[in-house]
Write a protein that holds these residues in place. Structure first.
Motif, PDB file in Angstrom:
ATOM      1  N   HIS A   1       0.815  -1.221   0.000  1.00 49.09           N
ATOM      2  CA  HIS A   1       0.000   0.000   0.000  1.00 49.09           C
ATOM      3  C   HIS A   1       0.848   1.270   0.000  1.00 49.09           C
ATOM      4  O   HIS A   1       0.337   2.352  -0.285  1.00 49.09           O
ATOM      5  N   VAL A   2       2.131   1.155   0.330  1.00 50.89           N
ATOM      6  CA  VAL A   2       3.002   2.328   0.415  1.00 50.89           C
ATOM      7  C   VAL A   2       3.414   2.764  -0.990  1.00 50.89           C
ATOM      8  O   VAL A   2       3.930   1.959  -1.772  1.00 50.89           O
ATOM      9  N   LYS A   3       3.196   4.028  -1.299  1.00 52.42           N
ATOM     10  CA  LYS A   3       3.575   4.552  -2.608  1.00 52.42           C
ATOM     11  C   LYS A   3       5.069   4.827  -2.648  1.00 52.42           C
ATOM     12  O   LYS A   3       5.667   5.264  -1.656  1.00 52.42           O
ATOM     13  N   ILE A   4       5.679   4.556  -3.801  1.00 48.41           N
ATOM     14  CA  ILE A   4       7.124   4.722  -3.969  1.00 48.41           C
ATOM     15  C   ILE A   4       7.374   5.818  -4.997  1.00 48.41           C
ATOM     16  O   ILE A   4       6.911   5.733  -6.138  1.00 48.41           O
ATOM     17  N   TYR A   5       8.111   6.862  -4.570  1.00 48.69           N
ATOM     18  CA  TYR A   5       8.469   7.966  -5.456  1.00 48.69           C
ATOM     19  C   TYR A   5       9.982   7.992  -5.640  1.00 48.69           C
ATOM     20  O   TYR A   5      10.741   7.650  -4.726  1.00 48.69           O
ATOM     21  N   ALA A   6      10.403   8.399  -6.816  1.00 50.72           N
ATOM     22  CA  ALA A   6      11.824   8.595  -7.101  1.00 50.72           C
ATOM     23  C   ALA A   6      12.061  10.064  -7.409  1.00 50.72           C
ATOM     24  O   ALA A   6      11.192  10.732  -7.990  1.00 50.72           O
ATOM     25  N   ALA A   7      13.211  10.572  -7.020  1.00 50.03           N
ATOM     26  CA  ALA A   7      13.537  11.987  -7.198  1.00 50.03           C
ATOM     27  C   ALA A   7      14.808  12.113  -8.022  1.00 50.03           C
ATOM     28  O   ALA A   7      15.805  11.433  -7.758  1.00 50.03           O
TER      29      ALA A   7
ATOM     30  N   ASP B   1      16.982  11.264 -17.167  1.00 54.43           N
ATOM     31  CA  ASP B   1      16.730  10.139 -18.070  1.00 54.43           C
ATOM     32  C   ASP B   1      15.773   9.108 -17.460  1.00 54.43           C
ATOM     33  O   ASP B   1      14.986   8.476 -18.179  1.00 54.43           O
ATOM     34  N   ALA B   2      15.806   8.918 -16.137  1.00 55.77           N
ATOM     35  CA  ALA B   2      14.854   7.986 -15.520  1.00 55.77           C
ATOM     36  C   ALA B   2      13.429   8.532 -15.633  1.00 55.77           C
ATOM     37  O   ALA B   2      12.489   7.783 -15.921  1.00 55.77           O
ATOM     38  N   TYR B   3      13.269   9.836 -15.421  1.00 57.41           N
ATOM     39  CA  TYR B   3      11.952  10.475 -15.581  1.00 57.41           C
ATOM     40  C   TYR B   3      11.433  10.278 -16.996  1.00 57.41           C
ATOM     41  O   TYR B   3      10.275   9.878 -17.207  1.00 57.41           O
ATOM     42  N   ARG B   4      12.292  10.523 -17.989  1.00 54.15           N
ATOM     43  CA  ARG B   4      11.868  10.385 -19.386  1.00 54.15           C
ATOM     44  C   ARG B   4      11.623   8.915 -19.742  1.00 54.15           C
ATOM     45  O   ARG B   4      10.705   8.598 -20.503  1.00 54.15           O
ATOM     46  N   SER B   5      12.420   8.017 -19.165  1.00 53.58           N
ATOM     47  CA  SER B   5      12.195   6.586 -19.381  1.00 53.58           C
ATOM     48  C   SER B   5      10.839   6.174 -18.827  1.00 53.58           C
ATOM     49  O   SER B   5      10.069   5.442 -19.472  1.00 53.58           O
ATOM     50  N   PHE B   6      10.548   6.649 -17.622  1.00 54.91           N
ATOM     51  CA  PHE B   6       9.289   6.314 -16.941  1.00 54.91           C
ATOM     52  C   PHE B   6       8.091   6.775 -17.764  1.00 54.91           C
ATOM     53  O   PHE B   6       7.097   6.050 -17.899  1.00 54.91           O
TER      54      PHE B   6
ATOM     55  N   LYS C   1       8.915  21.145  -3.664  1.00 52.70           N
ATOM     56  CA  LYS C   1       8.414  21.633  -4.957  1.00 52.70           C
ATOM     57  C   LYS C   1       7.002  21.115  -5.255  1.00 52.70           C
ATOM     58  O   LYS C   1       6.242  21.767  -5.984  1.00 52.70           O
ATOM     59  N   ASN C   2       6.642  19.955  -4.707  1.00 48.47           N
ATOM     60  CA  ASN C   2       5.346  19.317  -5.003  1.00 48.47           C
ATOM     61  C   ASN C   2       4.551  19.079  -3.723  1.00 48.47           C
ATOM     62  O   ASN C   2       4.236  17.925  -3.385  1.00 48.47           O
ATOM     63  N   PRO C   3       4.189  20.138  -3.000  1.00 52.66           N
ATOM     64  CA  PRO C   3       3.548  19.952  -1.689  1.00 52.66           C
ATOM     65  C   PRO C   3       2.224  19.198  -1.757  1.00 52.66           C
ATOM     66  O   PRO C   3       1.889  18.450  -0.829  1.00 52.66           O
ATOM     67  N   ASP C   4       1.487  19.351  -2.851  1.00 53.38           N
ATOM     68  CA  ASP C   4       0.182  18.698  -2.949  1.00 53.38           C
ATOM     69  C   ASP C   4       0.294  17.178  -2.993  1.00 53.38           C
ATOM     70  O   ASP C   4      -0.648  16.469  -2.609  1.00 53.38           O
ATOM     71  N   VAL C   5       1.442  16.669  -3.463  1.00 55.19           N
ATOM     72  CA  VAL C   5       1.629  15.216  -3.559  1.00 55.19           C
ATOM     73  C   VAL C   5       1.790  14.599  -2.171  1.00 55.19           C
ATOM     74  O   VAL C   5       1.315  13.486  -1.910  1.00 55.19           O
ATOM     75  N   PHE C   6       2.438  15.334  -1.259  1.00 58.51           N
ATOM     76  CA  PHE C   6       2.842  14.747   0.019  1.00 58.51           C
ATOM     77  C   PHE C   6       2.110  15.326   1.233  1.00 58.51           C
ATOM     78  O   PHE C   6       2.228  14.775   2.325  1.00 58.51           O
TER      79      PHE C   6
ATOM     80  N   HIS D   1       6.698  -0.808 -10.178  1.00 62.83           N
ATOM     81  CA  HIS D   1       6.305  -0.467  -8.806  1.00 62.83           C
ATOM     82  C   HIS D   1       6.373   1.016  -8.436  1.00 62.83           C
ATOM     83  O   HIS D   1       5.807   1.400  -7.405  1.00 62.83           O
ATOM     84  N   VAL D   2       7.069   1.846  -9.196  1.00 60.42           N
ATOM     85  CA  VAL D   2       7.195   3.266  -8.831  1.00 60.42           C
ATOM     86  C   VAL D   2       5.906   4.010  -9.178  1.00 60.42           C
ATOM     87  O   VAL D   2       5.350   3.839 -10.268  1.00 60.42           O
ATOM     88  N   THR D   3       5.440   4.829  -8.250  1.00 59.05           N
ATOM     89  CA  THR D   3       4.228   5.630  -8.458  1.00 59.05           C
ATOM     90  C   THR D   3       4.499   6.796  -9.400  1.00 59.05           C
ATOM     91  O   THR D   3       3.728   7.065 -10.324  1.00 59.05           O
TER      92      THR D   3
END
Length: 321
Positions: free
Chosen positions: A203-209, A216-221, A294-299, A254-256
């Protein structure tokens, strides 16, 4: 040379075996909180401080799992890798504890503090140009010459299983987490989080920064397949490498989401942590906090585990000086 790592996805049993194997050689690192950071972000943040880890970084977990899992015959030839810093010094630490050689290919532009740490642990450095192409070509020569066991900095299943022990500890230390965020370069730590959480806390969401200048990971995703940059330029020196097959498996399944931050946002978050929490973190480790701010609404309103991946900083070249 392409990295000749078998595509093999580690299991949670591999994580449990890794944790038992590496326990004598690592710290169970603390989790810190900050009322200031919570008020700033609107979230309850729990900082898993791998900057206090042996060798100053989480990568000692995966390195120790690989080194102490070798048979005596294989270990006798030593280990070898390529790394911009933390995996290099972590593998050197682990090899030193086992009494075997460690050969490391490092970019000539890697922080001097990290090169000094590698040498201090007994690692043998061969320098390369700061690109993936040069790194892999020079490593091919070193690997062929030494016959040492190749321990990839993040695509190695033994390394991923070792890194997964960090999030396993975090889940034991903090109740009720709703999200975990970690920096992403090659994806070893994020893959470890995915491996652990998908098994014990799905149930735990996984974020990458990730840095905007090495995204490149962002664009790959977003594209649905691996996109690799050869030589990105960012202050976050530990996040310049691309995803590989094993880490892409975990990220894609698995990454959100993957969030990015600018160079200035990374520097500001790093300085803020030094000032307010009195802990030394390197630029790569400041990227998660930068993206949370930078993304307060997410967290906002959530209990969030933040992996502070390391604290090996060149104190003569702090980014705000």
């Amino acid at each position: 040379m392409k990295d000749a790592i078998e595509t093999h996805i580690p299991t949670y049993d591999d994580v449990l075996a890794a944790h038992a194997r590496i326990a004598p050689y690592i710290h169970r690192t603390p989790v810190l909180t900050s009322q200031f950071m919570n008020e700033l972000t609107g979230a309850d943040l729990f900082f898993k401080c791998e900057n206090f880890q042996k060798a100053g970084a989480f990568k000692v977990r995966g390195a120790c799992n690989a080194v102490f899992g070798l048979s005596d015959d294989v270990a006798a030839k030593g280990v070898a890798t390529h790394s911009s810093g933390n995996h290099a010094l972590s593998l050197s630490y682990a090899a030193g504890r086992r009494g075997i050689p460690c050969h490391v290919v490092m970019p000539r532009t890697a922080p001097e503090a990290k090169k000094a740490a590698v040498r201090g642990y007994g690692g043998i450095i061969t320098e390369c140009e700061p690109s993936t192409t040069s790194r892999e070509a020079v490593f091919a020569e070193v690997h062929a010459r030494t016959g040492a066991d190749f321990v990839h900095p993040y695509n190695d299943p033994r390394v991923i299983a070792g890194q997964a022990t960090c999030s396993r500890e975090l889940m034991e230390q903090v109740e009720g987490l709703e999200a975990v965020i970690a920096p992403i370069g090659g994806g070893g730590m994020v893959s470890g989080c995915c491996l652990t959480l998908s098994n014990i806390a799905p149930h735990v969401k996984i974020y990458a920064a990730e840095p905007e200048q090495a995204d490149d990971a962002y664009r790959s995703f977003k594209a649905g397949h691996i996109i690799a940059d050869d030589a990105p330029n960012t202050i976050a020196d530990g996040l310049k490498v691309p995803l590989k097959e094993n880490t892409w498996h975990f990220v894609s399944h698995h990454v959100t989401d993957i969030l990015t931050a600018s160079e200035q946002e990374i520097i500001d978050a790093m300085k803020l942590t030094w000032e307010r929490m009195k802990i030394v973190m390197e630029p790569s480790c400041a990227v998660p906090l930068a993206t949370i701010i930078k993304n307060p609404d997410v967290f906002r309103g959530k209990r969030v585990g933040v992996i502070v991946t390391g604290g090996n900083v060149d104190l003569d070249k702090l980014p705000w000086m």
